[in-house]
Structures are given as structure tokens and as C-alpha cells.
Design a protein around this motif. Sequence first.
Motif, mmCIF file in Angstrom:
data_model
loop_
_atom_site.group_PDB
_atom_site.id
_atom_site.type_symbol
_atom_site.label_atom_id
_atom_site.label_comp_id
_atom_site.label_asym_id
_atom_site.label_seq_id
_atom_site.Cartn_x
_atom_site.Cartn_y
_atom_site.Cartn_z
ATOM 1 N N VAL A 1 0.901 -0.926 0.037
ATOM 2 C CA VAL A 1 0.069 0.010 0.136
ATOM 3 C C VAL A 1 1.023 1.329 0.039
ATOM 4 O O VAL A 1 1.867 1.319 0.572
ATOM 5 C CB VAL A 1 -0.836 0.164 1.366
ATOM 6 C CG1 VAL A 1 -2.091 -1.172 1.169
ATOM 7 C CG2 VAL A 1 -0.090 -0.035 2.681
ATOM 8 N N ASP A 2 0.394 2.367 -0.715
ATOM 9 C CA ASP A 2 1.085 3.582 -0.641
ATOM 10 C C ASP A 2 0.359 4.618 0.303
ATOM 11 O O ASP A 2 -0.810 4.793 0.305
ATOM 12 C CB ASP A 2 1.125 4.272 -1.981
ATOM 13 C CG ASP A 2 1.950 3.252 -2.888
ATOM 14 O OD1 ASP A 2 2.842 2.618 -2.621
ATOM 15 O OD2 ASP A 2 1.809 3.225 -4.295
ATOM 16 N N ILE A 3 1.346 5.448 1.120
ATOM 17 C CA ILE A 3 0.662 6.014 2.278
ATOM 18 C C ILE A 3 1.082 7.502 1.938
ATOM 19 O O ILE A 3 2.411 7.686 1.766
ATOM 20 C CB ILE A 3 0.990 5.528 3.660
ATOM 21 C CG1 ILE A 3 0.643 4.028 3.919
ATOM 22 C CG2 ILE A 3 0.638 6.416 4.764
ATOM 23 C CD1 ILE A 3 1.030 3.555 5.264
ATOM 24 N N LEU B 1 8.016 -10.650 6.887
ATOM 25 C CA LEU B 1 8.840 -9.562 6.680
ATOM 26 C C LEU B 1 7.810 -8.303 6.277
ATOM 27 O O LEU B 1 6.854 -8.513 6.035
ATOM 28 C CB LEU B 1 9.809 -9.772 5.552
ATOM 29 C CG LEU B 1 10.874 -11.050 5.237
ATOM 30 C CD1 LEU B 1 11.566 -10.848 4.174
ATOM 31 C CD2 LEU B 1 11.728 -10.929 6.304
ATOM 32 N N SER B 2 8.754 -7.176 6.702
ATOM 33 C CA SER B 2 8.196 -5.756 6.170
ATOM 34 C C SER B 2 8.889 -5.031 5.600
ATOM 35 O O SER B 2 9.928 -4.721 6.011
ATOM 36 C CB SER B 2 7.193 -5.270 7.386
ATOM 37 O OG SER B 2 8.165 -4.648 8.316
ATOM 38 N N ALA B 3 8.525 -4.220 4.481
ATOM 39 C CA ALA B 3 9.401 -3.459 3.765
ATOM 40 C C ALA B 3 8.615 -1.900 3.656
ATOM 41 O O ALA B 3 7.393 -1.579 3.730
ATOM 42 C CB ALA B 3 9.423 -4.045 2.235
ATOM 43 N N TYR B 4 9.839 -0.873 3.753
ATOM 44 C CA TYR B 4 9.334 0.184 3.787
ATOM 45 C C TYR B 4 10.172 1.094 2.887
ATOM 46 O O TYR B 4 11.484 1.115 2.824
ATOM 47 C CB TYR B 4 9.728 0.891 5.157
ATOM 48 C CG TYR B 4 9.344 0.022 6.269
ATOM 49 C CD1 TYR B 4 8.037 0.486 7.051
ATOM 50 C CD2 TYR B 4 9.751 -1.037 6.846
ATOM 51 C CE1 TYR B 4 7.452 -0.163 8.202
ATOM 52 C CE2 TYR B 4 9.388 -2.011 7.669
ATOM 53 C CZ TYR B 4 8.127 -1.419 8.613
ATOM 54 O OH TYR B 4 7.723 -2.319 9.398
ATOM 55 N N LEU C 1 5.093 6.676 1.537
ATOM 56 C CA LEU C 1 5.685 5.519 2.146
ATOM 57 C C LEU C 1 5.048 4.535 1.065
ATOM 58 O O LEU C 1 3.670 4.260 1.404
ATOM 59 C CB LEU C 1 5.463 5.470 3.422
ATOM 60 C CG LEU C 1 5.854 4.180 4.004
ATOM 61 C CD1 LEU C 1 7.329 3.958 3.782
ATOM 62 C CD2 LEU C 1 5.322 4.036 5.505
ATOM 63 N N HIS C 2 5.819 3.420 0.523
ATOM 64 C CA HIS C 2 5.461 2.250 -0.059
ATOM 65 C C HIS C 2 5.711 1.194 1.139
ATOM 66 O O HIS C 2 6.508 0.905 1.413
ATOM 67 C CB HIS C 2 6.086 1.942 -1.160
ATOM 68 C CG HIS C 2 5.724 0.601 -1.672
ATOM 69 N ND1 HIS C 2 4.410 0.234 -2.498
ATOM 70 C CD2 HIS C 2 6.281 -0.525 -1.866
ATOM 71 C CE1 HIS C 2 4.465 -0.956 -2.862
ATOM 72 N NE2 HIS C 2 5.239 -1.671 -2.375
#
Length: 317
Positions: free
Chosen positions: A218-220, A259-262, A295-296
Motif C-alpha cells: 500500500v502507498d501512504i 517480513l515488512s518493507a518500507y 511511503l510504500h
Amino acid sequence: MTPSRIFFAALGAALLAGCAGPYRAPVVERTIARPPAAQPAPPADQRPENYIVKRGDTLYSIALDNGLDYRDLAAWNNLTDPAAIKVGLVLRMRPPGPVVAAQPQAGAQVQPEAGVQVQPATVPGSVEARSLGSDSRAAVEPRAGTVPPRAAGDLKTGPKAMKLPYSEENLAMLLRQSPPTEPLPPPGAEDGQDTVAWMWPASGRVLAGFSEATNKGVDILGKIGDPVFASASGRVIFSGTGLRGYGKLVIIKHNQTYLSAYAHNSNLLVKEGQNVVRGQKIAEIGNTDSSQAKLHFEIRRLGKAVDPLKFLPDRPS
């Protein structure tokens, strides 16, 4: 009243007084032990054992797509330079099995000077005594029916990457020839369970939702310099650039599954190998490799991108 009747009347009165006394027979309370509740089984690892590098791949992208730390992937394949991978290279995607060194048999004595194992006699009869001397090349012949241990230099200490042209036939052949590997251990105590307490990594509104075909997360919306928070506790396994289209990127490993990606950050505040806690500021929103400041954010389950909105808590209206 006769003496016998008086005696029996007195005996009965004594018995009744004893039954009516303040003392009672002890009562032992016994509880039935219940078996502990069964823990849910860890998710089956569906990642391949091998991967053939394709055009456009990097070690970082392969690791992200398979939920791995790129440094582990490099170590398993004896790669000293993560950028030095070429199309057609076959990569091992799981850790190699442990190397088992030859162990002395029970009861064997080790001669410290010559490094020779002396086996005790196991059958009756005379034993010929021989001096071991100081010759370091001395050795004992193996007993009948036994296989001599291999020298330590002959043991394989790591996988050897092969380079073949990419084709379905070569891939099938390599998978058939790959030695069986030990299954990955279930998540340990430090990795936690297969559940993660997620939080929103930024406060802006959602610009674009998840799509398997076009958007892996998602894009924030945000402004350059706005804080980016760790969505859950874990260990930073990537901090930098190297994945095309992600800009300045942070990847956090939360357990064996997630995992999480920023992505698209302007400033990175954590280093690889650093432990972070849920809600810790790890970066600042930017527009690297992006046409606008945002932020993606991605969540990966066993390397596969999943919809973060199904994991993040509802926002207050």
C-alpha cells in the motif's frame, strides 16, 4: 441393672462421643491433570530448494521475494560479492545440511602425540604390543567390516553454485540432482509465533491499495521528513538501496514467516542487524525512486506479498 449391661452401655456411650468429636477423617482432594493445549503447527515452507537467476534479478530482490536475508543467501552460496550474480546461476535457497565429522568409537583412546586412535581389544587372546613412536604419519588399520573415516579436507563445507542456461529441462534436472536437505526448524523462542502485532507505519491516508499485478503493498501519503515507524518488532535485514523501484529501503524480519518493507524514504535511521521495536522511528518519508513523497509499505509472508490492509488494525474514524 446387671454389671454386663452397665459395661456395654458405657462402651456404647464412649463410641458415640468419639464419633461426635471435633476431629474428622482427612479428605485428600485429587485433581485430574489435563494435557496442555496443542500448539498450532508452523506453516509449511513452500519456498524452492533452488533458484535460477533470471535477467533483472539481484540478490536483494531474490531474497525479498523468498523472505530471506540476502546475507544468508550469499553465505549459503559462497558469494563474497552480492552484486556478482549472473543469469543462469543456480542458487541454493535453504541452508546446507550440517557437516558431521568422524567421531571416535566408544572406548577409543586418542594418542595426543601421534594423533592415533587405539581401539581396545574386543576378542580374547593375545594382543601384539606396538610402539607408536613419534611418527605423526602413523595410523591404525580399520577393523574388518568398518569404513575408515574420511579426512577432514575431503568433507564438503558448502554448496557449489552451478551455471547452466535457463530452461525448464535444466531446472527439472537440477531439482532431481539436488541432495535432500533438512527441513527448516520451527520458529524458535527468539523468533516468536506465527503471529505479529502490526501497527500503521505512517499516519497519512492511503493513496493506492494492494494489487498482486501492479502494487505489492500500500502507498501512504506523506511529506518529506515525516516519520516512518516499525510496524512490528524485529531485526533489520536490509537498509539501503539496491532494489530497483524501491529507493531507500528498510526491510525488517519479524519471525520465520513475516517480513515488512518500507520504501521511497529520504533518510534511513537504522542499520542492518539492528533490533527494533514496534513503533520505533526507522526512517523518514521521501520520494526516492518515486514521483511524489510517500511511503510504500509491504508485508511478505514466506516471501510472498500479501495485502497489508488485512493485517493492519482499523484506524479510528
